[in-house]
Design a protein around this motif. Structure first.
Motif, PDB file in Angstrom:
ATOM      1  N   GLY A 124     -64.752  18.322 156.337  1.00 49.92           N
ATOM      2  CA  GLY A 124     -65.097  16.918 156.537  1.00 49.92           C
ATOM      3  C   GLY A 124     -65.034  16.112 155.254  1.00 49.92           C
ATOM      4  N   LEU A 125     -65.502  16.698 154.166  1.00 50.89           N
ATOM      5  CA  LEU A 125     -65.461  16.004 152.878  1.00 50.89           C
ATOM      6  C   LEU A 125     -64.023  15.794 152.419  1.00 50.89           C
ATOM      7  CD1 LEU A 125     -67.207  14.845 150.606  1.00 50.89           C
ATOM      8  CD2 LEU A 125     -67.122  17.084 149.515  1.00 50.89           C
ATOM      9  N   ASN A 126     -63.171  16.793 152.599  1.00 47.35           N
ATOM     10  CA  ASN A 126     -61.767  16.646 152.225  1.00 47.35           C
ATOM     11  C   ASN A 126     -61.064  15.587 153.069  1.00 47.35           C
ATOM     12  OD1 ASN A 126     -61.884  18.530 150.173  1.00 47.35           O
ATOM     13  ND2 ASN A 126     -61.310  20.215 151.520  1.00 47.35           N
ATOM     14  N   LEU A 127     -61.357  15.541 154.359  1.00 49.33           N
ATOM     15  CA  LEU A 127     -60.775  14.508 155.218  1.00 49.33           C
ATOM     16  C   LEU A 127     -61.291  13.120 154.835  1.00 49.33           C
ATOM     17  CD1 LEU A 127     -60.840  16.251 158.706  1.00 49.33           C
ATOM     18  CD2 LEU A 127     -58.860  15.797 157.242  1.00 49.33           C
ATOM     19  N   PHE A 128     -62.546  13.035 154.433  1.00 48.40           N
ATOM     20  CA  PHE A 128     -63.102  11.766 153.980  1.00 48.40           C
ATOM     21  C   PHE A 128     -62.382  11.278 152.731  1.00 48.40           C
ATOM     22  CE2 PHE A 128     -66.168   9.553 151.218  1.00 48.40           C
ATOM     23  CZ  PHE A 128     -66.400   8.438 152.012  1.00 48.40           C
ATOM     24  N   PHE A 129     -62.135  12.181 151.767  1.00 43.93           N
ATOM     25  CA  PHE A 129     -61.406  11.801 150.560  1.00 43.93           C
ATOM     26  C   PHE A 129     -59.993  11.347 150.903  1.00 43.93           C
ATOM     27  CE2 PHE A 129     -64.276  14.607 147.836  1.00 43.93           C
ATOM     28  CZ  PHE A 129     -65.000  13.514 147.382  1.00 43.93           C
ATOM     29  N   ILE A 175     -60.282   7.840 152.327  1.00 47.31           N
ATOM     30  CA  ILE A 175     -60.627   6.866 151.294  1.00 47.31           C
ATOM     31  C   ILE A 175     -59.419   6.563 150.403  1.00 47.31           C
ATOM     32  CG2 ILE A 175     -61.987   6.557 149.179  1.00 47.31           C
ATOM     33  CD1 ILE A 175     -63.526   5.930 151.691  1.00 47.31           C
ATOM     34  N   PHE A 176     -58.697   7.595 149.950  1.00 48.32           N
ATOM     35  CA  PHE A 176     -57.526   7.353 149.102  1.00 48.32           C
ATOM     36  C   PHE A 176     -56.452   6.587 149.872  1.00 48.32           C
ATOM     37  CE2 PHE A 176     -59.092  10.658 146.146  1.00 48.32           C
ATOM     38  CZ  PHE A 176     -58.956   9.933 144.979  1.00 48.32           C
ATOM     39  N   GLY A 177     -56.263   6.897 151.141  1.00 44.05           N
ATOM     40  CA  GLY A 177     -55.300   6.144 151.950  1.00 44.05           C
ATOM     41  C   GLY A 177     -55.701   4.693 152.107  1.00 44.05           C
ATOM     42  N   PHE A 178     -56.974   4.465 152.384  1.00 45.47           N
ATOM     43  CA  PHE A 178     -57.475   3.094 152.544  1.00 45.47           C
ATOM     44  C   PHE A 178     -57.359   2.316 151.242  1.00 45.47           C
ATOM     45  CE2 PHE A 178     -60.999  -0.002 152.695  1.00 45.47           C
ATOM     46  CZ  PHE A 178     -60.560  -0.742 153.789  1.00 45.47           C
ATOM     47  N   GLY A 220     -55.670  10.132 140.274  1.00 49.21           N
ATOM     48  CA  GLY A 220     -56.996  10.399 140.832  1.00 49.21           C
ATOM     49  C   GLY A 220     -56.925  11.315 142.039  1.00 49.21           C
ATOM     50  N   CYS A 221     -55.961  11.063 142.908  1.00 48.28           N
ATOM     51  CA  CYS A 221     -55.776  11.900 144.091  1.00 48.28           C
ATOM     52  C   CYS A 221     -55.345  13.306 143.697  1.00 48.28           C
ATOM     53  CB  CYS A 221     -54.743  11.262 145.007  1.00 48.28           C
ATOM     54  SG  CYS A 221     -54.507  12.111 146.557  1.00 48.28           S
ATOM     55  N   ALA A 222     -54.474  13.413 142.709  1.00 51.79           N
ATOM     56  CA  ALA A 222     -54.006  14.723 142.249  1.00 51.79           C
ATOM     57  C   ALA A 222     -55.148  15.536 141.648  1.00 51.79           C
ATOM     58  CB  ALA A 222     -52.879  14.555 141.236  1.00 51.79           C
ATOM     59  N   GLY A 223     -56.095  14.859 141.027  1.00 53.95           N
ATOM     60  CA  GLY A 223     -57.261  15.555 140.481  1.00 53.95           C
ATOM     61  C   GLY A 223     -58.078  16.228 141.568  1.00 53.95           C
ATOM     62  N   PHE A 224     -58.281  15.534 142.687  1.00 54.22           N
ATOM     63  CA  PHE A 224     -59.023  16.127 143.794  1.00 54.22           C
ATOM     64  C   PHE A 224     -58.239  17.264 144.438  1.00 54.22           C
ATOM     65  CE2 PHE A 224     -61.470  12.157 143.698  1.00 54.22           C
ATOM     66  CZ  PHE A 224     -62.745  12.680 143.787  1.00 54.22           C
ATOM     67  N   ILE A 225     -56.923  17.124 144.517  1.00 52.51           N
ATOM     68  CA  ILE A 225     -56.103  18.190 145.084  1.00 52.51           C
ATOM     69  C   ILE A 225     -56.138  19.423 144.183  1.00 52.51           C
ATOM     70  CG2 ILE A 225     -53.731  18.859 145.647  1.00 52.51           C
ATOM     71  CD1 ILE A 225     -53.308  15.926 146.547  1.00 52.51           C
ATOM     72  N   ALA A 226     -56.025  19.216 142.870  1.00 53.81           N
ATOM     73  CA  ALA A 226     -56.096  20.337 141.924  1.00 53.81           C
ATOM     74  C   ALA A 226     -57.454  21.024 141.996  1.00 53.81           C
ATOM     75  CB  ALA A 226     -55.817  19.848 140.507  1.00 53.81           C
ATOM     76  N   LYS A 227     -58.508  20.244 142.114  1.00 51.01           N
ATOM     77  CA  LYS A 227     -59.862  20.811 142.230  1.00 51.01           C
ATOM     78  C   LYS A 227     -59.967  21.685 143.476  1.00 51.01           C
ATOM     79  CE  LYS A 227     -64.450  19.552 143.620  1.00 51.01           C
ATOM     80  NZ  LYS A 227     -64.312  20.080 144.956  1.00 51.01           N
ATOM     81  N   ALA A 228     -59.427  21.219 144.582  1.00 48.66           N
ATOM     82  CA  ALA A 228     -59.489  21.995 145.822  1.00 48.66           C
ATOM     83  C   ALA A 228     -58.693  23.287 145.713  1.00 48.66           C
ATOM     84  CB  ALA A 228     -58.973  21.150 146.980  1.00 48.66           C
TER      85      ALA A 228
END
Length: 73
Positions: free
Chosen positions: A13-18, A21-24, A53-61
């Motif tokens: 759910g948190l990943n889908l929320f991110f 948010i990035f899409g919006f 910023g988006c790549a940072g969250f993807i790398a973290k995951a």
């Protein structure tokens, strides 16, 4: 349900929320830049910052997934 299932659902759910948010944010920035006739170089800078910023969250995951699969986390 077990606690592990709740943690998995929460993580998904948190990943889908991110993602939402990035899409919006991207759509909002795109609309504002088109409305105000921003030069191409400015658009490239803004989109590269948004992508970073988006790549940072993807790398973290990805790192989190690798560490958890190896038993580190």
């Amino acid at each position: 349900m077990l606690v592990e299932h709740f943690e998995l659902i929460e993580a998904i759910g948190l990943n889908l929320f991110f993602l939402f948010i990035f899409g919006f944010i991207g759509l909002s920035i795109h609309g504002v830049m088109n409305e105000n006739d921003v030069p191409k170089m400015g658009k490239m800078v803004v989109y590269s910052v948004l992508f970073a910023g988006c790549a940072g969250f993807i790398a973290k995951a990805i790192i989190q997934f690798i560490w958890e699969s190896q038993g580190v986390g």
